[in-house]
Design a protein around this motif. Structure first.
Motif, PDB file in Angstrom:
ATOM      1  N   PHE A 192      -1.515   7.012   2.337  1.00 31.83           N
ATOM      2  CA  PHE A 192       0.047   7.159   2.812  1.00 31.83           C
ATOM      3  C   PHE A 192      -0.930   7.613   4.199  1.00 31.83           C
ATOM      4  O   PHE A 192       0.834   6.894   5.266  1.00 31.83           O
ATOM      5  N   PHE A 193      -1.415   8.303   5.165  1.00 30.72           N
ATOM      6  CA  PHE A 193      -2.648   8.433   6.135  1.00 30.72           C
ATOM      7  C   PHE A 193      -2.871   6.858   6.816  1.00 30.72           C
ATOM      8  O   PHE A 193      -2.529   5.764   7.715  1.00 30.72           O
ATOM      9  N   LEU A 194      -3.340   6.424   5.728  1.00 30.11           N
ATOM     10  CA  LEU A 194      -3.955   4.773   5.425  1.00 30.11           C
ATOM     11  C   LEU A 194      -3.207   3.431   6.576  1.00 30.11           C
ATOM     12  O   LEU A 194      -3.418   2.843   6.506  1.00 30.11           O
ATOM     13  N   PHE A 195      -2.065   4.058   6.043  1.00 23.48           N
ATOM     14  CA  PHE A 195      -0.922   3.542   5.851  1.00 23.48           C
ATOM     15  C   PHE A 195      -0.244   3.551   6.823  1.00 23.48           C
ATOM     16  O   PHE A 195      -0.037   2.374   7.890  1.00 23.48           O
ATOM     17  N   LEU A 196      -0.093   4.507   7.667  1.00 22.83           N
ATOM     18  CA  LEU A 196       0.302   5.072   9.116  1.00 22.83           C
ATOM     19  C   LEU A 196      -0.537   4.050  10.085  1.00 22.83           C
ATOM     20  O   LEU A 196       0.081   3.423  11.065  1.00 22.83           O
ATOM     21  N   VAL A 197      -2.055   3.898  10.055  1.00 15.76           N
ATOM     22  CA  VAL A 197      -2.916   3.872  10.585  1.00 15.76           C
ATOM     23  C   VAL A 197      -2.813   2.056  10.990  1.00 15.76           C
ATOM     24  O   VAL A 197      -3.121   1.446  11.793  1.00 15.76           O
ATOM     25  N   LEU A 198      -2.944   1.972   9.814  1.00 12.32           N
ATOM     26  CA  LEU A 198      -2.533   0.229   9.314  1.00 12.32           C
ATOM     27  C   LEU A 198      -1.479   0.230  10.260  1.00 12.32           C
ATOM     28  O   LEU A 198      -1.413  -1.056  10.841  1.00 12.32           O
ATOM     29  N   LEU A 199      -0.275   0.762  10.175  1.00 10.41           N
ATOM     30  CA  LEU A 199       1.220   0.029  10.887  1.00 10.41           C
ATOM     31  C   LEU A 199       0.986   0.361  12.683  1.00 10.41           C
ATOM     32  O   LEU A 199       1.449  -0.153  13.723  1.00 10.41           O
ATOM     33  N   VAL A 200       0.036   1.159  13.020  1.00  4.98           N
ATOM     34  CA  VAL A 200       0.064   1.522  14.837  1.00  4.98           C
ATOM     35  C   VAL A 200      -0.526   0.718  14.453  1.00  4.98           C
ATOM     36  O   VAL A 200      -0.887   0.063  16.293  1.00  4.98           O
ATOM     37  N   MET A 231       0.966  -0.956   0.003  1.00  3.76           N
ATOM     38  CA  MET A 231      -0.072   0.220  -0.119  1.00  3.76           C
ATOM     39  C   MET A 231       1.013   1.355   0.094  1.00  3.76           C
ATOM     40  O   MET A 231       0.715   2.668  -0.505  1.00  3.76           O
ATOM     41  N   LEU A 232       2.215   1.266   0.458  1.00  3.74           N
ATOM     42  CA  LEU A 232       3.330   1.972   0.567  1.00  3.74           C
ATOM     43  C   LEU A 232       3.623   2.546  -0.899  1.00  3.74           C
ATOM     44  O   LEU A 232       3.682   3.154  -0.973  1.00  3.74           O
ATOM     45  N   TYR A 233       4.000   1.661  -1.676  1.00  2.00           N
ATOM     46  CA  TYR A 233       3.832   1.620  -2.968  1.00  2.00           C
ATOM     47  C   TYR A 233       3.232   2.302  -3.174  1.00  2.00           C
ATOM     48  O   TYR A 233       3.189   2.795  -4.289  1.00  2.00           O
ATOM     49  N   GLY A 256       1.115  -6.333  17.968  1.00  2.00           N
ATOM     50  CA  GLY A 256       1.754  -7.434  18.328  1.00  2.00           C
ATOM     51  C   GLY A 256       2.590  -7.019  19.900  1.00  2.00           C
ATOM     52  O   GLY A 256       2.312  -8.019  20.428  1.00  2.00           O
ATOM     53  N   PHE A 257       1.927  -5.883  20.836  1.00  4.76           N
ATOM     54  CA  PHE A 257       2.304  -5.517  21.768  1.00  4.76           C
ATOM     55  C   PHE A 257       1.501  -6.236  22.781  1.00  4.76           C
ATOM     56  O   PHE A 257       2.140  -6.886  23.671  1.00  4.76           O
ATOM     57  N   ILE A 258       0.162  -6.201  22.450  1.00  4.19           N
ATOM     58  CA  ILE A 258      -1.069  -7.563  23.284  1.00  4.19           C
ATOM     59  C   ILE A 258      -0.618  -8.633  23.051  1.00  4.19           C
ATOM     60  O   ILE A 258      -0.548  -9.159  24.329  1.00  4.19           O
TER      61      ILE A 258
END
Length: 54
Positions: free
Chosen positions: A35-43, A1-3, A49-51
């Motif tokens: 780009f913002f959708l990619f950032l939201v999915l990253l967060v 998606m970042l691509y 992953g932490f949970i």
């Protein structure tokens, strides 16, 4: 998606240089949304992953 965000950003830059304002604006808008959708999915992925680790 970042691509895809980077592809639309390049299209926007090229269209802006050539003087196609409408195409450049639309491509820049799409790149920004992706780009913002990619950032939201990253967060969300980092939080999951932490949970999962604990």
């Amino acid at each position: 998606m970042l691509y895809y965000a980077l592809i639309f950003l390049v299209i926007a830059i090229i269209a802006g240089i050539l003087g196609f304002g409408g195409i450049a604006g639309a491509s820049a808008g799409i790149a920004q949304v992706l780009f913002f959708l990619f950032l939201v999915l990253l967060v969300i992925s980092l939080i999951a992953g932490f949970i999962r680790r604990t």
